[in-house]
Design a protein around this motif. Structure first.
Motif, PDB file in Angstrom:
ATOM      1  N   ASN A  74     -43.885 -55.175  28.108  1.00  0.00           N
ATOM      2  CA  ASN A  74     -43.888 -56.288  27.164  1.00  0.00           C
ATOM      3  C   ASN A  74     -43.878 -57.620  27.912  1.00  0.00           C
ATOM      4  O   ASN A  74     -43.898 -57.649  29.144  1.00  0.00           O
ATOM      5  CB  ASN A  74     -42.711 -56.172  26.186  1.00  0.00           C
ATOM      6  CG  ASN A  74     -41.360 -56.216  26.880  1.00  0.00           C
ATOM      7  OD1 ASN A  74     -41.166 -56.892  27.887  1.00  0.00           O
ATOM      8  ND2 ASN A  74     -40.400 -55.481  26.337  1.00  0.00           N
ATOM      9  N   GLU A  75     -43.854 -58.706  27.150  1.00  0.00           N
ATOM     10  CA  GLU A  75     -43.893 -60.049  27.749  1.00  0.00           C
ATOM     11  C   GLU A  75     -42.741 -60.271  28.724  1.00  0.00           C
ATOM     12  O   GLU A  75     -42.920 -60.890  29.773  1.00  0.00           O
ATOM     13  CB  GLU A  75     -43.860 -61.114  26.653  1.00  0.00           C
ATOM     14  CG  GLU A  75     -45.059 -61.112  25.734  1.00  0.00           C
ATOM     15  CD  GLU A  75     -46.334 -61.560  26.413  1.00  0.00           C
ATOM     16  OE1 GLU A  75     -46.275 -62.357  27.372  1.00  0.00           O
ATOM     17  OE2 GLU A  75     -47.404 -61.110  25.977  1.00  0.00           O
ATOM     18  N   ASN A  76     -41.561 -59.788  28.383  1.00  0.00           N
ATOM     19  CA  ASN A  76     -40.413 -59.954  29.280  1.00  0.00           C
ATOM     20  C   ASN A  76     -40.598 -59.189  30.582  1.00  0.00           C
ATOM     21  O   ASN A  76     -40.254 -59.686  31.655  1.00  0.00           O
ATOM     22  CB  ASN A  76     -39.114 -59.514  28.592  1.00  0.00           C
ATOM     23  CG  ASN A  76     -38.680 -60.480  27.523  1.00  0.00           C
ATOM     24  OD1 ASN A  76     -39.021 -61.662  27.558  1.00  0.00           O
ATOM     25  ND2 ASN A  76     -37.928 -59.982  26.554  1.00  0.00           N
ATOM     26  N   ASP A  77     -41.137 -57.987  30.492  1.00  0.00           N
ATOM     27  CA  ASP A  77     -41.422 -57.213  31.703  1.00  0.00           C
ATOM     28  C   ASP A  77     -42.371 -57.983  32.619  1.00  0.00           C
ATOM     29  O   ASP A  77     -42.149 -58.089  33.827  1.00  0.00           O
ATOM     30  CB  ASP A  77     -42.053 -55.860  31.351  1.00  0.00           C
ATOM     31  CG  ASP A  77     -41.111 -54.944  30.590  1.00  0.00           C
ATOM     32  OD1 ASP A  77     -39.915 -54.922  30.899  1.00  0.00           O
ATOM     33  OD2 ASP A  77     -41.600 -54.252  29.675  1.00  0.00           O
ATOM     34  N   LEU A  78     -43.438 -58.515  32.016  1.00  0.00           N
ATOM     35  CA  LEU A  78     -44.429 -59.241  32.808  1.00  0.00           C
ATOM     36  C   LEU A  78     -43.864 -60.534  33.374  1.00  0.00           C
ATOM     37  O   LEU A  78     -44.191 -60.919  34.502  1.00  0.00           O
ATOM     38  CB  LEU A  78     -45.673 -59.514  31.961  1.00  0.00           C
ATOM     39  CG  LEU A  78     -46.400 -58.258  31.478  1.00  0.00           C
ATOM     40  CD1 LEU A  78     -47.547 -58.624  30.570  1.00  0.00           C
ATOM     41  CD2 LEU A  78     -46.862 -57.415  32.636  1.00  0.00           C
ATOM     42  N   ALA A  79     -42.981 -61.186  32.617  1.00  0.00           N
ATOM     43  CA  ALA A  79     -42.340 -62.400  33.121  1.00  0.00           C
ATOM     44  C   ALA A  79     -41.466 -62.081  34.337  1.00  0.00           C
ATOM     45  O   ALA A  79     -41.503 -62.797  35.347  1.00  0.00           O
ATOM     46  CB  ALA A  79     -41.509 -63.052  32.021  1.00  0.00           C
ATOM     47  N   ILE A  80     -40.719 -61.006  34.247  1.00  0.00           N
ATOM     48  CA  ILE A  80     -39.875 -60.588  35.379  1.00  0.00           C
ATOM     49  C   ILE A  80     -40.745 -60.277  36.594  1.00  0.00           C
ATOM     50  O   ILE A  80     -40.456 -60.705  37.717  1.00  0.00           O
ATOM     51  CB  ILE A  80     -39.023 -59.356  34.990  1.00  0.00           C
ATOM     52  CG1 ILE A  80     -37.942 -59.761  33.987  1.00  0.00           C
ATOM     53  CG2 ILE A  80     -38.409 -58.695  36.227  1.00  0.00           C
ATOM     54  CD1 ILE A  80     -37.268 -58.576  33.308  1.00  0.00           C
ATOM     55  N   MET A  81     -41.822 -59.552  36.371  1.00  0.00           N
ATOM     56  CA  MET A  81     -42.719 -59.189  37.473  1.00  0.00           C
ATOM     57  C   MET A  81     -43.374 -60.434  38.069  1.00  0.00           C
ATOM     58  O   MET A  81     -43.513 -60.541  39.292  1.00  0.00           O
ATOM     59  CB  MET A  81     -43.781 -58.216  36.979  1.00  0.00           C
ATOM     60  CG  MET A  81     -43.228 -56.860  36.585  1.00  0.00           C
ATOM     61  SD  MET A  81     -44.419 -55.834  35.694  1.00  0.00           S
ATOM     62  CE  MET A  81     -45.604 -55.479  36.993  1.00  0.00           C
ATOM     63  N   GLY A  82     -43.764 -61.374  37.223  1.00  0.00           N
ATOM     64  CA  GLY A  82     -44.383 -62.609  37.703  1.00  0.00           C
ATOM     65  C   GLY A  82     -43.422 -63.430  38.540  1.00  0.00           C
ATOM     66  O   GLY A  82     -43.784 -63.935  39.610  1.00  0.00           O
TER      67      GLY A  82
END
Length: 104
Positions: A74-82
């Motif tokens: 989800n968006e939070n996962d991608l934000a953490i990865m970014g």
């Protein structure tokens, strides 16, 4: 949640490369566009055109991002990865700048 954590771990490096490449392309495009605006010349227009082509990296980033969402991230996962990618590259970039910096 365990599957998403595993997916974040598995795709982190590749996603980080996409984030970093797109960020660099956007930065270079902004700089090139500013140079054309401030000092129009043939060379600044050529630089802008090259920077515009490099924005393809952002298209690739967006496609990869959508692919990861289709895998359940989800968006939070991608934000953490970014953020993790930026932090990792920042350390690499700091070393690179330190090695090539002109000292006064």
């Amino acid at each position: 949640m365990p599957l998403r954590s595993a997916a974040r771990y598995f795709f982190q490096t590749e996603y980080g490369n996409y984030v970093f490449n797109c960020d660099n392309a956007m930065r270079e495009h902004f700089i090139a566009k500013s140079q054309v605006s401030e000092r129009p010349s043939t060379s600044s227009v050529i630089s802008l055109q090259s920077a515009e082509v490099a924005l393809i990296d952002c298209h690739e980033y967006d496609k990869y991002r959508k692919r990861l969402i289709s895998f359940g991230l989800n968006e939070n996962d991608l934000a953490i990865m970014g953020l993790r990618a930026i932090e990792e590259k920042k350390a690499d970039l700091s070393n690179l700048v330190r090695e090539h910096e002109i000292r006064y």
